[in-house]
Write a protein that holds these residues in place. Structure first.
Motif, PDB file in Angstrom:
ATOM      1  N   ALA A 170       0.832  -1.208   0.000  1.00 18.03           N
ATOM      2  CA  ALA A 170       0.000   0.000   0.000  1.00 18.03           C
ATOM      3  C   ALA A 170       0.865   1.256   0.000  1.00 18.03           C
ATOM      4  O   ALA A 170       0.595   2.204  -0.748  1.00 18.03           O
ATOM      5  N   ALA A 171       1.898   1.267   0.810  1.00 16.57           N
ATOM      6  CA  ALA A 171       2.783   2.432   0.873  1.00 16.57           C
ATOM      7  C   ALA A 171       3.500   2.642  -0.453  1.00 16.57           C
ATOM      8  O   ALA A 171       3.573   3.764  -0.959  1.00 16.57           O
ATOM      9  N   SER A 172       4.028   1.571  -1.018  1.00 12.57           N
ATOM     10  CA  SER A 172       4.760   1.720  -2.277  1.00 12.57           C
ATOM     11  C   SER A 172       3.839   2.136  -3.416  1.00 12.57           C
ATOM     12  O   SER A 172       4.240   2.920  -4.288  1.00 12.57           O
ATOM     13  N   LEU A 173       2.591   1.674  -3.419  1.00 14.70           N
ATOM     14  CA  LEU A 173       1.633   2.107  -4.440  1.00 14.70           C
ATOM     15  C   LEU A 173       1.305   3.589  -4.287  1.00 14.70           C
ATOM     16  O   LEU A 173       1.178   4.303  -5.284  1.00 14.70           O
ATOM     17  N   LEU A 174       1.194   4.043  -3.066  1.00 13.88           N
ATOM     18  CA  LEU A 174       0.947   5.466  -2.829  1.00 13.88           C
ATOM     19  C   LEU A 174       2.112   6.294  -3.361  1.00 13.88           C
ATOM     20  O   LEU A 174       1.908   7.258  -4.103  1.00 13.88           O
ATOM     21  N   TRP A 175       3.323   5.916  -3.002  1.00 14.00           N
ATOM     22  CA  TRP A 175       4.501   6.659  -3.458  1.00 14.00           C
ATOM     23  C   TRP A 175       4.629   6.622  -4.972  1.00 14.00           C
ATOM     24  O   TRP A 175       4.972   7.609  -5.597  1.00 14.00           O
ATOM     25  N   LYS A 210      11.276   0.135  -8.040  1.00 12.19           N
ATOM     26  CA  LYS A 210      11.521   0.453  -6.631  1.00 12.19           C
ATOM     27  C   LYS A 210      10.294   0.092  -5.790  1.00 12.19           C
ATOM     28  O   LYS A 210      10.419  -0.440  -4.688  1.00 12.19           O
ATOM     29  N   GLY A 211       9.103   0.376  -6.315  1.00 13.17           N
ATOM     30  CA  GLY A 211       7.878   0.035  -5.598  1.00 13.17           C
ATOM     31  C   GLY A 211       7.754  -1.466  -5.376  1.00 13.17           C
ATOM     32  O   GLY A 211       7.391  -1.917  -4.284  1.00 13.17           O
ATOM     33  N   ALA A 212       8.061  -2.230  -6.406  1.00 12.99           N
ATOM     34  CA  ALA A 212       8.014  -3.689  -6.289  1.00 12.99           C
ATOM     35  C   ALA A 212       9.021  -4.174  -5.257  1.00 12.99           C
ATOM     36  O   ALA A 212       8.715  -5.053  -4.441  1.00 12.99           O
ATOM     37  N   ASP A 213      10.207  -3.584  -5.282  1.00 10.19           N
ATOM     38  CA  ASP A 213      11.253  -3.959  -4.328  1.00 10.19           C
ATOM     39  C   ASP A 213      10.804  -3.671  -2.895  1.00 10.19           C
ATOM     40  O   ASP A 213      10.931  -4.527  -2.016  1.00 10.19           O
ATOM     41  N   ILE A 214      10.259  -2.496  -2.670  1.00  7.36           N
ATOM     42  CA  ILE A 214       9.774  -2.126  -1.329  1.00  7.36           C
ATOM     43  C   ILE A 214       8.664  -3.077  -0.876  1.00  7.36           C
ATOM     44  O   ILE A 214       8.623  -3.510   0.270  1.00  7.36           O
ATOM     45  N   ALA A 215       7.753  -3.395  -1.814  1.00  8.02           N
ATOM     46  CA  ALA A 215       6.608  -4.235  -1.483  1.00  8.02           C
ATOM     47  C   ALA A 215       6.976  -5.712  -1.337  1.00  8.02           C
ATOM     48  O   ALA A 215       6.199  -6.499  -0.789  1.00  8.02           O
ATOM     49  N   PHE A 234       3.398  -6.037  -8.918  1.00  7.05           N
ATOM     50  CA  PHE A 234       3.212  -4.650  -8.513  1.00  7.05           C
ATOM     51  C   PHE A 234       2.293  -3.921  -9.491  1.00  7.05           C
ATOM     52  O   PHE A 234       1.370  -3.217  -9.090  1.00  7.05           O
ATOM     53  N   MET A 235       2.532  -4.128 -10.788  1.00  6.38           N
ATOM     54  CA  MET A 235       1.703  -3.485 -11.810  1.00  6.38           C
ATOM     55  C   MET A 235       0.254  -3.975 -11.732  1.00  6.38           C
ATOM     56  O   MET A 235      -0.681  -3.194 -11.895  1.00  6.38           O
ATOM     57  N   GLU A 236       0.060  -5.251 -11.464  1.00  8.36           N
ATOM     58  CA  GLU A 236      -1.298  -5.792 -11.325  1.00  8.36           C
ATOM     59  C   GLU A 236      -1.993  -5.184 -10.110  1.00  8.36           C
ATOM     60  O   GLU A 236      -3.173  -4.829 -10.164  1.00  8.36           O
ATOM     61  N   ALA A 237      -1.273  -5.033  -9.013  1.00  5.18           N
ATOM     62  CA  ALA A 237      -1.845  -4.408  -7.815  1.00  5.18           C
ATOM     63  C   ALA A 237      -2.224  -2.960  -8.109  1.00  5.18           C
ATOM     64  O   ALA A 237      -3.281  -2.487  -7.668  1.00  5.18           O
ATOM     65  N   ALA A 238      -1.390  -2.254  -8.861  1.00  2.58           N
ATOM     66  CA  ALA A 238      -1.693  -0.867  -9.240  1.00  2.58           C
ATOM     67  C   ALA A 238      -2.947  -0.830 -10.113  1.00  2.58           C
ATOM     68  O   ALA A 238      -3.838  -0.004  -9.903  1.00  2.58           O
ATOM     69  N   ARG A 239      -3.024  -1.721 -11.076  1.00  3.09           N
ATOM     70  CA  ARG A 239      -4.186  -1.762 -11.967  1.00  3.09           C
ATOM     71  C   ARG A 239      -5.473  -2.014 -11.178  1.00  3.09           C
ATOM     72  O   ARG A 239      -6.484  -1.350 -11.400  1.00  3.09           O
ATOM     73  N   ARG A 240      -5.418  -2.945 -10.230  1.00  2.00           N
ATOM     74  CA  ARG A 240      -6.606  -3.245  -9.403  1.00  2.00           C
ATOM     75  C   ARG A 240      -7.060  -2.034  -8.604  1.00  2.00           C
ATOM     76  O   ARG A 240      -8.237  -1.904  -8.283  1.00  2.00           O
ATOM     77  N   ARG A 241      -6.133  -1.153  -8.285  1.00  2.63           N
ATOM     78  CA  ARG A 241      -6.458   0.053  -7.510  1.00  2.63           C
ATOM     79  C   ARG A 241      -6.637   1.281  -8.402  1.00  2.63           C
ATOM     80  O   ARG A 241      -6.679   2.401  -7.927  1.00  2.63           O
ATOM     81  N   HIS A 242      -6.730   1.027  -9.717  1.00  3.32           N
ATOM     82  CA  HIS A 242      -6.951   2.094 -10.714  1.00  3.32           C
ATOM     83  C   HIS A 242      -5.834   3.136 -10.697  1.00  3.32           C
ATOM     84  O   HIS A 242      -6.091   4.333 -10.841  1.00  3.32           O
TER      85      HIS A 242
END
Length: 57
Positions: A4-9, A19-24, A31-39
């Motif tokens: 959640a934090a990395s998607l926000l950033w 970097k977001g994937a690494d943090i998560a 990571f991209m799929e999680a972003a897509r699910r959250r629009h």
């Protein structure tokens, strides 16, 4: 919580997808799929950058 934090950033343009994937603790595809699910857009360039690219031909 880390996802959640990395998607926000990422959505704020503060970090890259990698970097977001690494943090998560996930791979970039997850990571991209999680972003897509959250629009959250997975396109990493701004509209101005895209327009500039198009104008260059």
């Amino acid at each position: 919580m880390r996802l959640a934090a990395s998607l926000l950033w990422y959505s704020q343009g503060e970090i890259s997808q990698a970097k977001g994937a690494d943090i998560a603790g996930v791979n970039r595809a997850e990571f991209m799929e999680a972003a897509r699910r959250r629009h959250i857009s997975v396109v990493q360039e701004s509209a101005a950058e895209a327009l500039e690219e198009m104008m260059r031909g």
